[in-house]
Design a protein around this motif. Structure first.
Motif, PDB file in Angstrom:
ATOM      1  N   ASN A  39       0.826  -1.211   0.000  1.00 27.74           N
ATOM      2  CA  ASN A  39       0.000   0.000   0.000  1.00 27.74           C
ATOM      3  C   ASN A  39       0.864   1.266   0.000  1.00 27.74           C
ATOM      4  O   ASN A  39       0.479   2.280  -0.591  1.00 27.74           O
ATOM      5  N   GLU A  40       2.006   1.198   0.649  1.00 32.08           N
ATOM      6  CA  GLU A  40       2.912   2.343   0.660  1.00 32.08           C
ATOM      7  C   GLU A  40       3.467   2.609  -0.740  1.00 32.08           C
ATOM      8  O   GLU A  40       3.626   3.763  -1.151  1.00 32.08           O
ATOM      9  N   LEU A  71       3.772  18.742  -5.248  1.00 37.47           N
ATOM     10  CA  LEU A  71       3.894  18.608  -3.798  1.00 37.47           C
ATOM     11  C   LEU A  71       5.049  17.699  -3.391  1.00 37.47           C
ATOM     12  O   LEU A  71       5.605  17.849  -2.302  1.00 37.47           O
ATOM     13  N   PHE A  72       5.425  16.754  -4.250  1.00 39.46           N
ATOM     14  CA  PHE A  72       6.566  15.897  -3.926  1.00 39.46           C
ATOM     15  C   PHE A  72       7.860  16.707  -3.829  1.00 39.46           C
ATOM     16  O   PHE A  72       8.800  16.303  -3.141  1.00 39.46           O
ATOM     17  N   ASP A  84       6.236  14.576   3.526  1.00 34.94           N
ATOM     18  CA  ASP A  84       6.898  13.631   4.433  1.00 34.94           C
ATOM     19  C   ASP A  84       5.955  13.137   5.528  1.00 34.94           C
ATOM     20  O   ASP A  84       5.951  11.953   5.885  1.00 34.94           O
ATOM     21  N   SER A  85       5.144  14.052   6.052  1.00 36.13           N
ATOM     22  CA  SER A  85       4.221  13.673   7.136  1.00 36.13           C
ATOM     23  C   SER A  85       3.137  12.712   6.634  1.00 36.13           C
ATOM     24  O   SER A  85       2.642  11.872   7.392  1.00 36.13           O
ATOM     25  N   ILE A  86       2.778  12.822   5.362  1.00 32.72           N
ATOM     26  CA  ILE A  86       1.766  11.939   4.782  1.00 32.72           C
ATOM     27  C   ILE A  86       2.279  10.496   4.733  1.00 32.72           C
ATOM     28  O   ILE A  86       1.513   9.537   4.850  1.00 32.72           O
ATOM     29  N   PHE A  87       3.596  10.348   4.587  1.00 28.78           N
ATOM     30  CA  PHE A  87       4.203   9.025   4.498  1.00 28.78           C
ATOM     31  C   PHE A  87       4.791   8.593   5.835  1.00 28.78           C
ATOM     32  O   PHE A  87       5.813   7.899   5.892  1.00 28.78           O
ATOM     33  N   SER A  91      10.772   9.956   4.076  1.00 25.50           N
ATOM     34  CA  SER A  91      10.984  10.872   2.959  1.00 25.50           C
ATOM     35  C   SER A  91       9.991  10.552   1.845  1.00 25.50           C
ATOM     36  O   SER A  91       9.945   9.425   1.334  1.00 25.50           O
ATOM     37  N   ALA A  92       9.176  11.552   1.467  1.00 26.34           N
ATOM     38  CA  ALA A  92       8.191  11.347   0.403  1.00 26.34           C
ATOM     39  C   ALA A  92       8.883  10.986  -0.909  1.00 26.34           C
ATOM     40  O   ALA A  92       8.425  10.105  -1.644  1.00 26.34           O
ATOM     41  N   LEU A  93      10.017  11.642  -1.186  1.00 28.90           N
ATOM     42  CA  LEU A  93      10.756  11.336  -2.410  1.00 28.90           C
ATOM     43  C   LEU A  93      11.377   9.939  -2.330  1.00 28.90           C
ATOM     44  O   LEU A  93      11.500   9.249  -3.341  1.00 28.90           O
ATOM     45  N   GLY A  94      11.741   9.526  -1.119  1.00 27.83           N
ATOM     46  CA  GLY A  94      12.278   8.180  -0.943  1.00 27.83           C
ATOM     47  C   GLY A  94      11.238   7.121  -1.236  1.00 27.83           C
ATOM     48  O   GLY A  94      11.521   6.112  -1.906  1.00 27.83           O
ATOM     49  N   VAL A  95      10.010   7.338  -0.754  1.00 26.18           N
ATOM     50  CA  VAL A  95       8.917   6.400  -1.022  1.00 26.18           C
ATOM     51  C   VAL A  95       8.582   6.398  -2.512  1.00 26.18           C
ATOM     52  O   VAL A  95       8.361   5.343  -3.120  1.00 26.18           O
TER      53      VAL A  95
END
Length: 252
Positions: A39-40, A71-72, A84-87, A91-95
């Protein structure tokens, strides 16, 4: 989206010139990584700016100002990004990089932060338009839709808002209780049809194939139950019952 290729488990073309294809997730892969991990990987392609800004006083202004893709790359401070907080603090870019690596089957992913671009395999430049194309394909192969957000009615009094919040908590609890997980899909598909489908067969299915099998079994079952009521003298069913072929239709 080529639905024939989707149904038969083939890769879906993202860009033929650069030989970029989106792989279809296999059930055994999802089982091994865990449903939460899967899901991630899907989240970067289903999250919406509406979900990100929901509840903020100026949410409409922010939604019109920021495209989901942008937004990324939006920084709060150095190396800290809006998403970042959403993930969960990751790191949002890491995900996003992990997700791109998985679905595009490559580790050669580079972010051009200031240009808001992504370079894949050193020669494919991904921007907003390409991201949206990939987003649509990932949603298709994972049988997912964009994240939905229920907004409170406008101009509510404080008392009305408190009641609405309590109702939302109740709905969330019910949704959690009624949630269907991957193990449920597998079990229903294995035992719910007219013939048994072994878990080893399901293990070799794509995620879309399992979702489609589950939907088909439930559709046929609902048709048979409905026809049973319709044909019974003891029940008065006035609504038309859709034929099971309508539930199984994939379409173009």
């Amino acid at each position: 989206m080529d639905k024939l290729k989707l149904l038969m488990g083939r890769q879906i073309v993202l860009n033929k010139e650069h030989e970029l294809f989106v792989k279809q997730p296999m059930i055994h892969e999802v089982v091994d990584m865990g449903e939460d991990g899967f899901n991630e990987l899907v989240l970067p392609f289903v999250i919406t700016n509406e979900a990100v800004f929901n509840g903020l006083e100026n949410e409409n202004e922010l939604m019109s100002q920021f495209h989901m893709y942008d937004l990324f790359f939006a920084e709060i401070e150095e190396n800290v990004y809006v998403l970042d907080s959403i993930f969960g603090g990751k790191s949002a870019l890491g995900v996003l990089k992990d997700s791109l690596s998985y679905f595009l089957q490559t580790d050669d992913i580079e972010f051009l932060i200031h240009r808001k671009k992504i370079v894949v395999n050193g020669n494919y430049l991904m921007g907003k338009e390409e991201y949206m194309s990939l987003r649509s394909i990932v949603q298709g192969v994972c049988n997912r839709q964009e994240m939905q957000v229920e907004k409170p009615p406008s101009n509510m009094t404080k008392r009305q808002k408190d009641i609405w919040m309590k109702l939302q908590k109740g709905r969330r609890r019910k949704a959690e209780k009624d949630a269907v997980y991957l193990q449920d899909l597998i079990n229903y598909t294995s035992f719910g049809g007219t013939t048994y489908i072994s878990t080893s067969e399901i293990d070799r299915m794509t995620y879309y194939q399992l979702s489609n099998a589950y939907k088909s079994i439930m559709g046929v079952d609902a048709f048979r139950i409905g026809m049973g009521y319709k044909l019974s003298e003891k029940f008065d069913v006035k609504d038309d019952i859709k034929h099971w072929t309508e539930s199984l239709k994939i379409g173009k």
